[in-house]
Design an enzyme around this catalytic site. Structure first.
Site, PDB file in Angstrom:
ATOM      1  N   ASN A  69       1.164  20.939  51.971  1.00 35.26           N
ATOM      2  CA  ASN A  69       0.806  20.666  50.582  1.00 35.26           C
ATOM      3  C   ASN A  69       1.776  21.369  49.642  1.00 35.26           C
ATOM      4  OD1 ASN A  69      -1.363  22.540  51.815  1.00 35.26           O
ATOM      5  ND2 ASN A  69      -1.798  22.904  49.675  1.00 35.26           N
ATOM      6  N   ASP A  70       1.319  22.189  48.740  1.00 47.06           N
ATOM      7  CA  ASP A  70       2.152  22.648  47.623  1.00 47.06           C
ATOM      8  C   ASP A  70       3.556  23.132  47.987  1.00 47.06           C
ATOM      9  OD1 ASP A  70      -0.493  22.522  46.869  1.00 47.06           O
ATOM     10  OD2 ASP A  70      -0.583  24.533  46.016  1.00 47.06           O
ATOM     11  N   GLN A  86       3.272  25.092  51.643  1.00 50.79           N
ATOM     12  CA  GLN A  86       1.987  25.326  52.280  1.00 50.79           C
ATOM     13  C   GLN A  86       1.942  24.481  53.549  1.00 50.79           C
ATOM     14  OE1 GLN A  86      -1.078  27.231  50.575  1.00 50.79           O
ATOM     15  NE2 GLN A  86       0.920  28.198  50.455  1.00 50.79           N
ATOM     16  N   TRP A  94      -5.742  20.113  56.376  1.00 53.07           N
ATOM     17  CA  TRP A  94      -5.567  21.423  55.742  1.00 53.07           C
ATOM     18  C   TRP A  94      -6.231  22.535  56.563  1.00 53.07           C
ATOM     19  CZ3 TRP A  94      -8.722  25.241  53.565  1.00 53.07           C
ATOM     20  CH2 TRP A  94      -8.065  26.167  52.765  1.00 53.07           C
ATOM     21  N   ARG A 194      -5.579  32.468  41.487  1.00 51.51           N
ATOM     22  CA  ARG A 194      -4.476  32.219  42.418  1.00 51.51           C
ATOM     23  C   ARG A 194      -3.237  31.610  41.763  1.00 51.51           C
ATOM     24  NH1 ARG A 194      -8.850  28.860  43.585  1.00 51.51           N
ATOM     25  NH2 ARG A 194      -8.467  26.640  43.207  1.00 51.51           N
ATOM     26  N   ASP A 195      -2.196  31.496  42.606  1.00 52.32           N
ATOM     27  CA  ASP A 195      -0.957  30.774  42.302  1.00 52.32           C
ATOM     28  C   ASP A 195      -0.104  31.428  41.208  1.00 52.32           C
ATOM     29  OD1 ASP A 195      -2.228  29.043  44.061  1.00 52.32           O
ATOM     30  OD2 ASP A 195      -2.810  27.605  42.506  1.00 52.32           O
ATOM     31  N   GLU A 249      -4.907  25.335  38.578  1.00 48.34           N
ATOM     32  CA  GLU A 249      -4.139  25.755  39.738  1.00 48.34           C
ATOM     33  C   GLU A 249      -2.661  25.702  39.357  1.00 48.34           C
ATOM     34  OE1 GLU A 249      -6.272  24.865  43.744  1.00 48.34           O
ATOM     35  OE2 GLU A 249      -5.864  22.939  42.794  1.00 48.34           O
ATOM     36  N   ASP A 283      -7.653  18.196  37.873  1.00 50.85           N
ATOM     37  CA  ASP A 283      -8.053  16.783  37.950  1.00 50.85           C
ATOM     38  C   ASP A 283      -7.097  15.970  38.830  1.00 50.85           C
ATOM     39  OD1 ASP A 283      -9.939  17.524  36.057  1.00 50.85           O
ATOM     40  OD2 ASP A 283      -8.802  16.724  34.366  1.00 50.85           O
TER      41      ASP A 283
END
Ligand SMILES: *[C@@H]1O[C@H](CO)[C@@H](O)[C@H](O)[C@H]1NC(C)=O
Ligand SMILES: *[C@@H]1O[C@H](CO)[C@@H](O)[C@H](O)[C@H]1NC(C)=O
Ligand SMILES: *[C@@H]1O[C@H](CO)[C@@H](O)[C@H](O)[C@H]1NC(C)=O
Ligand SMILES: *[C@@H]1O[C@H](CO)[C@@H](O)[C@H](O)[C@H]1NC(C)=O
Ligand SMILES: *[C@@H]1O[C@H](CO)[C@@H](O)[C@H](O)[C@H]1NC(C)=O
Ligand SMILES: *[C@@H]1O[C@H](CO)[C@@H](O)[C@H](O)[C@H]1NC(C)=O
Length: 586
Positions: A69-70, A86, A94, A194-195, A249, A283
């Site tokens: 992912n990211d 990720q 995941w 986070r992030d 996020e 979203d």
């Protein structure tokens, strides 16, 4: 990071599907759940399996197998681009998240290294989640990332390269003082913290980072300060917060110069006239605000505040999330990377053994109107172009389909300029469409004849058009200016069941008197269709899984279904070579 705490993910993960070194699926006992649907159409010889390698992209970023992912900590250091991501080393859903690591000299061909950050300490044992890289004074990189600790609280940790002279920065070490930042303090929620962003230096010479958080139930980019990048103190106010949305996020904060496509290093002196951008992921999409970074109050002040977050500008109006940008000091540009997930089912992903790609890295800059970000695929991607076809002076009347032949329709780069012959038949723009643009794209699809438009491109089409994906425009009149609708309609993209096939769409303002032509660039890469409208004003990333792609013979067309004739002064298309994306060395 995208937390992905969906019940199905856990159910399927419990099915214990694993993959051997060749990437072939092997299953253990009791896995009926996962194996039953390996072939979606076991009886039909005509409709092939989702596991076909033909859906794997040929030049988008992805590891050889498993879930990603990211994008994380992208950076340029000593001649090498680093991309972290990720990654689940154990499967295609995941879980078990560590930082995958790849390096490149051209952003297109990548060498895969061992994971850079693994779950080894109490402050990241339950996950090494999203974070950012910062080049410290003296050129030493540091990465601050979110860890899920022994109690599954979200904390912020740091790592440094073990050997800064290693050109690939293969090993990263965790100092003993992790976590650097605990989820403590007024209004904080340890599940929603986070992030961290890339660091920047304020006028007081201190480092700053922002961290995405839920603050008393609203969304915030919290601000932290440090002298040495290790000892961090929370500032008594956030960089920016809003109660118009849920937790943000992957915040990203950067400076841009209106009308200049060169990038800025947030830690260098920011020139007069620069604007700042705050990007946040929510979203299922990446939204942004343009404003200024007020040095006195140490806050981000947006130029416009829209209470209804449906109206916030987006980095991409399709399948694109958790993006992260970095300043490329080699070429003086800012580059943004985003994640695009699969839109088949999770059992399909288990069967395929892979899930998730990154969009093509894009140069990102601010339009001279200071309102709109523009994006364009990095020019290095053009090195993959092979056969070229070129057409000039085409005219598309209502109902015309012009087939683009002579190139590989599965791996292609297409650039078309559309010129309007008249805007008299342009329909008035209705601002209420902005609240649900996908609905408008469904209602005003490619087969619904309009005034000016729909015109555009049809890709990955079967011979009888039973399957096809269209990327098209409509022109609407709005007081002094024109509003252009761009849709990427996936509703007919595949005959397969259980796919997510929306009609993505967005609007952009356009000065037709000044610019004359509306451009479309689409990168087709098997299951990825990535489009840039109006010179990069509007981007739509999409994933499609046409059955035709397996059976062969997909077609591509330019078309017009509007009453007004559209000219195509220039159409160019290229086949795209396969890139060396993380293929095993030796
Ligand atoms: C992979 O899964 C196995 C079995 O669940 C587990 O023991 C191991 O720690 C996992 N590896 C990683 C890197 O997460
Ligand atoms: C660091 O990397 C350089 C370049 O690869 C190498 O020559 C040197 O031996 C390494 N140092 C250590 C301590 O491993
Ligand atoms: C960390 O920074 C704060 C604020 O500047 C300071 O009060 C504190 O002494 C520092 N702690 C350490 C261990 O350096
Ligand atoms: C939303 O936040 C602002 C400050 O950011 C505050 O003034 C306002 O009262 C809040 N509104 C609600 C409904 O909580
Ligand atoms: C990923 O794909 C699904 C469709 O299965 C979609 O509903 C979801 O919102 C997507 N995006 C993210 C960020 O998970
Ligand atoms: C154009 O409209 C016709 C009739 O509505 C439709 O059959 C055709 O598929 C449309 N073309 C495209 C490319 O969608």
């Amino acid at each position: 990071m995208a937390l992905m705490l969906r019940p199905w993910a856990f159910l399927l993960f419990l099915a214990l599907v694993s993959y051997d070194e060749s990437g072939l699926q092997s299953t253990r006992n009791g896995v009926a759940q996962a194996t039953q649907r390996v072939f979606l159409y076991p009886q039909s010889p005509k409709v092939s399996s989702i596991v076909s390698t033909k859906y794997r992209t040929a030049y988008h970023f992805q590891p050889p197998k498993n879930w990603i992912n990211d994008p994380n900590g992208p950076m340029y250091h000593n001649g090498i681009y680093h991309q972290f991501y990720q990654y689940n080393p154990n499967g295609s859903l995941w879980g078990n998240i560590v930082w995958g690591h790849s390096v490149s000299t051209d952003l297109i061909n990548w060498i895969r290294l061992e994971p850079a950050i693994e779950r080894t300490t109490p402050s990241d044992i339950n996950g090494c989640w999203t974070g950012s890289a910062t080049i410290l004074k003296g050129g030493r990189p540091a990465i601050i990332y979110t860890g899920a600790d022994t109690e599954k609280r979200q904390v912020q940790n740091i790592v440094f390269p073990k050997n800064v002279s290693d050109p690939y920065l293969r090993e990263w070490i965790k100092p003993d003082n992790n976590p650097l930042i605990q989820p403590v303090g007024q209004g904080l929620n340890s599940d929603q913290f986070r992030d961290p962003t890339t660091g920047w230096i304020g006028p007081d010479g201190l480092w700053r980072i922002a961290v995405g958080a839920d603050l008393n139930g609203y969304s915030a980019a919290l601000l932290y300060k440090s002298e040495d990048f290790v000892n961090w103190t929370r500032v008594d106010h956030p960089l920016y917060s809003s109660n118009a949305s849920t937790m943000w996020e992957c915040p990203d904060f950067f400076a841009v110069l209106p009308g200049k496509n060169s990038g800025l290093d947030l830690s260098a002196a920011i020139p007069n006239g620069a604007k700042h951008v705050l990007k946040m992921s929510l979203d299922n999409c990446d939204k942004y605000m343009v404003g200024v970074y007020d040095l006195k109050s140490d806050t981000f002040v947006p130029d416009t505040v829209l209470d209804d977050r449906r109206l916030w500008s987006r980095i991409d109006y399709g399948n694109y999330y958790a993006s992260k940008s970095f300043f490329d000091s080699k070429r003086g540009r800012r580059i943004i990377w985003g994640w695009t997930n699969e839109t088949d089912s999770s059992s399909d992903d288990v069967a395929k053994g892979w899930a998730g790609i990154h969009a093509i890295p894009r140069t990102i800059w601010l339009d001279s109107n200071s309102k709109q970000l523009l994006q364009w695929p990095v020019e290095e991607i053009e090195s993959l172009r092979r056969e070229e076809v070129s057409h000039q002076g085409l005219e598309l009347n209502q109902g015309d389909l012009f087939e683009i032949k002579g190139i590989d329709t599965l791996q292609a780069d297409v650039e078309i300029n559309f010129e309007l012959t008249s805007t008299d038949s342009a329909v008035p723009f209705d601002p209420s469409w902005l609240l649900d643009i996908e609905k408008h794209c469904r209602e005003a699809g490619a087969s619904v004849h309009g005034g000016v438009g729909p015109f555009g491109l049809v890709v990955l089409a079967s011979e009888n058009m039973e399957e096809h994906t269209s990327v098209h425009f409509r022109v609407y009149k709005s007081q002094e200016k024109y509003m252009i609708l761009m849709c990427s309609d996936l509703r007919k993209s595949s005959l397969r069941p259980e796919l997510y096939t929306p009609a993505y769409g967005g609007f952009f303002e356009f000065d037709l008197e000044k610019e004359k032509t509306i451009s479309l660039r689409t990168l087709i890469d098997r299951s990825a269709v990535e489009s840039f409208g109006g010179g990069g004003r509007l981007c739509i990333m999409a994933r499609v899984y046409p059955v035709t792609l397996i059976n062969g013979g997909t077609r591509m067309y330019a078309f017009n279904n509007g009453t007004s004739t559209v000219k195509v002064p220039q159409l160019k298309a290229w086949s795209m070579r396969r890139a060396q994306v993380n293929v095993r060395m030796g």
